[in-house]
Design an enzyme around this catalytic site. Sequence first.
Site, PDB file in Angstrom:
ATOM      1  N   HIS A  33       0.835  -1.209   0.000  1.00 57.19           N
ATOM      2  CA  HIS A  33       0.000   0.000   0.000  1.00 57.19           C
ATOM      3  C   HIS A  33       0.872   1.262   0.000  1.00 57.19           C
ATOM      4  CE1 HIS A  33      -3.095  -2.902   1.233  1.00 57.19           C
ATOM      5  NE2 HIS A  33      -2.232  -3.270   2.168  1.00 57.19           N
TER       6      HIS A  33
ATOM      7  N   SER B  85      15.603  19.719 -15.382  1.00 55.38           N
ATOM      8  CA  SER B  85      14.552  20.738 -15.404  1.00 55.38           C
ATOM      9  C   SER B  85      15.149  22.042 -15.894  1.00 55.38           C
ATOM     10  CB  SER B  85      13.955  20.931 -13.998  1.00 55.38           C
ATOM     11  OG  SER B  85      13.145  22.096 -13.946  1.00 55.38           O
TER      12      SER B  85
END
Length: 501
Positions: free
Chosen positions: A178, A308
């Site tokens: 999870h 970036s």
Amino acid sequence: MDAGSGLSGESVPTVTGSVSPLAQGPEEVLRYRSPLVSRYASREMAFNFSDSKKFQTWRRLWLYLAQAQRSLGLPVSEEQIQEMEANLENIDFKMAAEEEKRLRHDVMAHVHTFAHCCPRAAPIIHLGATSCYVGDNTDLIVLRDGFDLLLPKLARVINRLADFAKQYADLPTLGFTHYQPAQLTTVGKRACLWLQDLCMDLRNLERARNELRFRGVKGTTGTQASFLQLFEGDHDKVEELDRLVTSMAGFKRAYIVTGQTYSRKVDVEVLSVLASLGATVHKICTDIRLLANLKELEEPFEKEQIGSSAMPYKRNPMRCERCCSLARHLMTLIMNPLQTASVQWFERTLDDSANRRVSLAEAFLTADIVLSTLQNVSEGLVVYPKVIERRIRQELPFMATENVIMAMVKSGGNRQDCHERIRVLSQQAAAVVKQEGGDNDLISRIRSDPYFAPIHGQLEQLLDPKSFIGRAPQQAYNRVSHTVYPLVKEIYSLQSVAILK
């Protein structure tokens, strides 16, 4: 063509409120090109779905048909055969385009174009055949050859990841369920989860490739009536014609029953295994992207690569992102053949044609670049053991509480009393982590509590990460050594495996 379209030398209109597009320039910048070809796919896969291969294959199929017909006694001369053979690659694409515009039929346009450069063979080109003789049989050849390009790439990815799994089989890492911290596993064992799915894909691609059959020589509705007429009712010769052409095309078997086309369920089978491969790659690359965020594992990052334009420090997992992006496209393509197969009326309907031109090619082109990119990722994965160790140390104290309780009981303590004391200390340590942003200090609290004095000397041993990984290393070694490497060798032989490495 509409005026101002820009596709035939017309001026390109300026879009109001935007920068004017180029009014002049190379033809390739004035029209849309699929990025699957122009940006991503390999030259080999792009050629596999090219017009050049397609139409050369049509001519080769016409040659096979003529050769087989001659061998079975039909009036086809050796001179006609030689003329066809000499012109397999001599395709006048301009003439073919003009003929198709005039006739509105692509196969007949190429029959005429082939006949133009083979005047002696013109009377027997396409004799007894239907358009699907060249169309569908060529598609099956292209699908087979597409698998032959994909399978070695998938095997290389498996080989590289197997080496990685073996190298890191013993390195403990925090497991997640999870996406929450769970029991420890190892970096290599986790890679074996990826390998297990990829090996299933390898088997599935191999099976789909080997189960492909040739449409063969079946006539307009699959009854072979035209060929039965050519051979004056001789069923044996019709069957032998089918067998000969199938063998010439490199297939061991042909579909016994077809309509005008081979069953479009075949396309469903082909794209199903590719879509399944897409799901596998998406899962693997998503895992790597999540681990990159944790700074535990990274894909290769080039020396001058920019992550970036605004944030120079960034190391974006762009290769895995590309794989996920294209894999999603690959997975969606399965809907096309499913819907196409479901609406093929009786012996065939032509609403499959335009769809298949797009979906079949795009599936293989997409799978091709996904595997090439994943191979690049798998060859340069970077592991950061110190980061992994730090994260283990942050979570392991909570996981070790059961071991602490058991050790205390063995030293004469009461299980219930010990459980309560650890519960209180655990909540205090959790508050430090969650509310104060500090490190997990549960072990320090246990060391400071006189109640746990009997086991203070055992704490280092009780917190050894390798005592929490179970049989993960053995599972990884066994999987790689006894399943993965033998599978690759089985399919590609020992010599091929040497090339892969």
